[in-house]
Scaffold this active site. Sequence first.
Site, PDB file in Angstrom:
ATOM      1  N   ASP A 120       0.772  -1.278  -0.044  1.00 39.09           N
ATOM      2  CA  ASP A 120       0.319   0.024   0.108  1.00 39.09           C
ATOM      3  C   ASP A 120       0.970   1.346   0.011  1.00 39.09           C
ATOM      4  OD1 ASP A 120      -1.612  -2.366   1.382  1.00 39.09           O
ATOM      5  OD2 ASP A 120      -3.230  -0.956   1.149  1.00 39.09           O
ATOM      6  N   ASP A 162     -22.098   6.502  11.524  1.00 38.14           N
ATOM      7  CA  ASP A 162     -21.538   7.892  11.097  1.00 38.14           C
ATOM      8  C   ASP A 162     -22.245   8.446   9.832  1.00 38.14           C
ATOM      9  OD1 ASP A 162     -19.383   9.560  10.466  1.00 38.14           O
ATOM     10  OD2 ASP A 162     -18.226   8.805  12.058  1.00 38.14           O
ATOM     11  N   ASP A 210     -10.314   0.680  -1.757  1.00 32.19           N
ATOM     12  CA  ASP A 210      -9.557   0.324  -0.566  1.00 32.19           C
ATOM     13  C   ASP A 210     -10.439  -0.309   0.574  1.00 32.19           C
ATOM     14  OD1 ASP A 210      -7.148   0.476   0.518  1.00 32.19           O
ATOM     15  OD2 ASP A 210      -7.071   2.221   1.514  1.00 32.19           O
ATOM     16  N   HIS A 226     -16.192  11.693   6.943  1.00 33.49           N
ATOM     17  CA  HIS A 226     -15.940  11.332   8.350  1.00 33.49           C
ATOM     18  C   HIS A 226     -15.790   9.642   8.560  1.00 33.49           C
ATOM     19  CE1 HIS A 226     -16.601  11.186  12.741  1.00 33.49           C
ATOM     20  NE2 HIS A 226     -15.524  11.862  12.658  1.00 33.49           N
ATOM     21  N   ASN A 228      -3.771  -3.576  -0.255  1.00 40.31           N
ATOM     22  CA  ASN A 228      -3.811  -3.758  -1.807  1.00 40.31           C
ATOM     23  C   ASN A 228      -2.817  -2.613  -2.164  1.00 40.31           C
ATOM     24  OD1 ASN A 228      -5.388  -1.476  -1.249  1.00 40.31           O
ATOM     25  ND2 ASN A 228      -7.292  -2.550  -2.253  1.00 40.31           N
ATOM     26  N   ASP A 254     -18.854  19.314  22.270  1.00 40.27           N
ATOM     27  CA  ASP A 254     -18.090  19.531  23.015  1.00 40.27           C
ATOM     28  C   ASP A 254     -17.679  20.809  23.680  1.00 40.27           C
ATOM     29  OD1 ASP A 254     -17.531  16.733  22.847  1.00 40.27           O
ATOM     30  OD2 ASP A 254     -16.479  16.607  21.018  1.00 40.27           O
ATOM     31  N   ASP A 288     -14.306  20.739  28.574  1.00 43.07           N
ATOM     32  CA  ASP A 288     -15.617  19.677  28.442  1.00 43.07           C
ATOM     33  C   ASP A 288     -15.005  18.188  28.945  1.00 43.07           C
ATOM     34  OD1 ASP A 288     -17.918  18.549  28.017  1.00 43.07           O
ATOM     35  OD2 ASP A 288     -18.203  19.325  26.020  1.00 43.07           O
ATOM     36  N   SER A 323     -12.117  11.317  17.208  1.00 48.73           N
ATOM     37  CA  SER A 323     -12.691  10.485  15.943  1.00 48.73           C
ATOM     38  C   SER A 323     -11.842   9.465  15.450  1.00 48.73           C
ATOM     39  CB  SER A 323     -13.167  11.738  14.866  1.00 48.73           C
ATOM     40  OG  SER A 323     -14.468  11.924  15.073  1.00 48.73           O
TER      41      SER A 323
END
Length: 857
Positions: A154, A194, A203, A232, A245, A295, A338, A404
């Site tokens: 890759d 998500d 991919d 995202h 790959n 947040d 937070d 994330s």
Amino acid sequence: MRLHALASLLGLCSFATASQLRPRDYQSQDYYVLQLDSNIAPSQVALSLGLTHEGQLGELADHHIFSCEKQEDDIVHTALKERRRRKREIGGSDILDNVRLARKQKLKPRMEKRGVLPPPPAGYASPVQRQAPPPEDAAVAKQKEVMKALEISDPIFNEQWHLYNPVQVGHDVNVTDVWMQGITGHNATVAIVDDGLDMYSDDLKDNYFQEGSYDFNDHTEEPKPRLSDDRHGTRCAGEVSAVKNNVCGVGVAWDSKIAGIRILSKLITDADEAIAMNYAYQRNQIYSCSWGPPDDGRSMDAPGILIKRAMLNAVQNGRQGLGSIYVFASGNGAANEDNCNFDGYTNSIYSITVGAIDRKGLHPYYSEHCSAQLVVTYSSGSGDAIHTTDVGTNQCYSGHGGTSAAAPLAAGIFALVLQIRPDLSWRDMQYLVLMTALPIDLDTGEWQTTTIGRKFSHTFGYGKIDTWATIEAAKTFKNVKPQAWYYSPWIHVNQTIPQGDEGLSVSFEVTKQMLQEANLERLEHVTVTMNVEHGRRGDISVDLISPDNLVSHLSVTRRLDNAPEGYVDWTFMSVVHWGEAGIGKWTIVVKDTMVNEFNGTFTDWHLKLWGESIDASKAVQLPLPSDEDDDDHDAIASSTTTIMASTTPVAPAPSKTSILVNPTDHPDRPTKPTAPVEEEETAAPTVEPSPTGSPAAATSSPSTWIPSFVPTFGIGHKARVWILGAVGLILAFCIGLGIYLFMARRKRLRNNPRDEWEFDLLEEDEADGLNGAGKTTRGGKGGKRRAGELYDAFAAGSEDESDGDFDDEGGDEQEKKLYEDDESEGSGSALRSPSHHVIGDLDSDDEDSIVGEKARK
Ligand SMILES: *[C@@H]1O[C@H](CO)[C@@H](O)[C@H](O)[C@H]1NC(C)=O
Ligand SMILES: *[C@@H]1O[C@H](CO)[C@@H](O)[C@H](O)[C@H]1NC(C)=O
Ligand SMILES: *[C@@H]1O[C@H](CO)[C@@H](O)[C@H](O)[C@H]1NC(C)=O
Ligand SMILES: *[C@@H]1O[C@H](CO)[C@@H](O)[C@H](O)[C@H]1NC(C)=O
């Protein structure tokens, strides 16, 4: 095992799910979720209410979605109220008497993705890399060796420092020797909940798992990214499962299957989120969630009741009863002060909360601290980010970051674990993770050594994940016994919180006997539900000190949090006390460090200890949470409770003033015979005798309840009729409507004599009549308290907290207040500003939507 057999039987019934997923039309339709008695045909309820039955609510038994044309009113609420009135006047029975919960659905504002970082704090100097230091030769050589051995070609694998870091050697997830053993995620499935997943990316396409995927925003089978910023989810997916790959890099579990569940791209309802959180839960093993409430350092939000039920359902019935693994990003709001204990998803005992560290192993400014954080892993900071797949056929991305990016990396590592140990339960996974995490940054992390010799930091949880260590431990991990729990009574305090560094400290003594009666051997999670009235929420902080003298910072001050309401039945969670015996004095210290015009009162609290059972054969499943779980504040603390002002944060130190709380030792529940007949039959024999009348007897009784028909089989001496009914339920689901209706009729006949309801109805209507005035007591909790009182009246003997760990309505309640205007202005119709954040604000009058709510039968 019996439970498992039944769970799989239920799994067979889940064919119903697909048909559930009809598109929603929020412009012209209203949607309601109703929980019905199991023997009732939803079609008949629909008929009675003039609604269309849309299907079961995902995997939640007895919960159904109904629709009708859009109108102002909550017509179900109105109809139920009317029915109660008639019931009182005329009596008789009606199908509406079998509605246990009703929720009109509203669109909830979008959850925030955890990839967008708030600005760094003032004066924050980004550790810009002047010149990336050169990689170490030996490390580069090893990297080449690994690539050759594993045939990795890759193109951006060399940039994927989180997998192998030849620059800051050791600062990666330590996975290469795991891959070398052939552990690459075979047979494991991760769902990315998500904004979509590009299943046509070169991919991802070979690992894409269609059966586990769904688009809840556009109601199609394929959760394809459609909006320009729907990137995202795909980036998160790449971290987990990018194929080995010639495209971009590899996922940490490159042979795992990856599903996409799209919920973040449009507004959805609690109902749809609940379905999403259980979607294909026999096949999706891990749910990776890099999102949550804002947040911003001022939000305090928990998922609504339907979502909480879905999550409990997932750990009980998902993955053939082993439990779905939820992984949540801790949040990016650290710069806003937070804290992940202000987020009801991350502080759920059912989620593994994952924070971030950067490529130098440092704490990045954004990653939130909290006592509920289990572990950290790599993400952006120190001048770099995570390099992964992007939306497009052959697109890569080098700037993925925030917590994330940490959560999916952890999810991918858990997929490696499940390849070799698919038998691990959701709790086994948490044990494994915390037992093998590697403490880092020992000088600044404020580490405490826990009872079981692990180190815990509110910044890093139990440390960073070391994949190799985790896998080694997984190979021989011995499954833990089922869960048990002990609930203290509500401990009334009702004391002013002194301003300044002095805190108000209150202790509760847990005895060996209490835990024995609760069948609780050693602790895992600890939750504290509490009420504080205060003029400015951000001024308050809360510590919990265990018998072993470990400190959980349950809550911290937040400079931006001006909410004038303190904490309303909010549940905080801690993983700090994992492995403790739990016996001895638990002390809570509430502080109001800001000396200003905003002061407050610590009203009450409720300690819940969760852990491993002593006797596995006596373990039972937790009943579904209800809205009123934490409402019974009438239970009084035992005589061992003392209140003292303390000057020291740690140690239930020498008391200045010591007040003995009024010892009404027996916080047993009201005994009004109000529950429907068959419920009494079910519950009564299962409540263990409480020879001592100690709080434990009452408060641990949830563990002895029949949460559903499943354990009922084990009870044996239960009315046979009841067992028949339960069997009937299964048949009804699996065989068809004919039997379903038949059973319904039969059951209804049986249920006819339910005079007890008269009493309830009266109580309720009185409360109704009082309305504003009925919104009693404990300042500002309004409808909430009211619901509590009704709950007492309704659920006699039954309510001993059919409870999940979540805060129930605290968040909702606060949100309601916060966003009332918002609500009245255009509920339901699309675009509300994402900055407005409302969760679970579906109903304004809980007490009317709850009819004799109780553990389901
Ligand atoms: C990483 O894995 C190796 C085995 O490959 C192990 O010896 C080592 O202890 C692990 N941890 C770290 C921090 O390197
Ligand atoms: C995958 O799971 C199946 C069934 O559980 C098992 O037979 C098979 O050996 C597993 N394959 C791998 C590569 O672990
Ligand atoms: C709390 O204390 C005040 C006096 O300090 C008292 O008037 C009030 O009734 C108490 N409330 C409760 C619920 O005990
Ligand atoms: C807060 O302070 C004011 C005076 O500054 C006092 O009148 C009030 O009773 C206090 N409230 C509480 C809850 O202590």
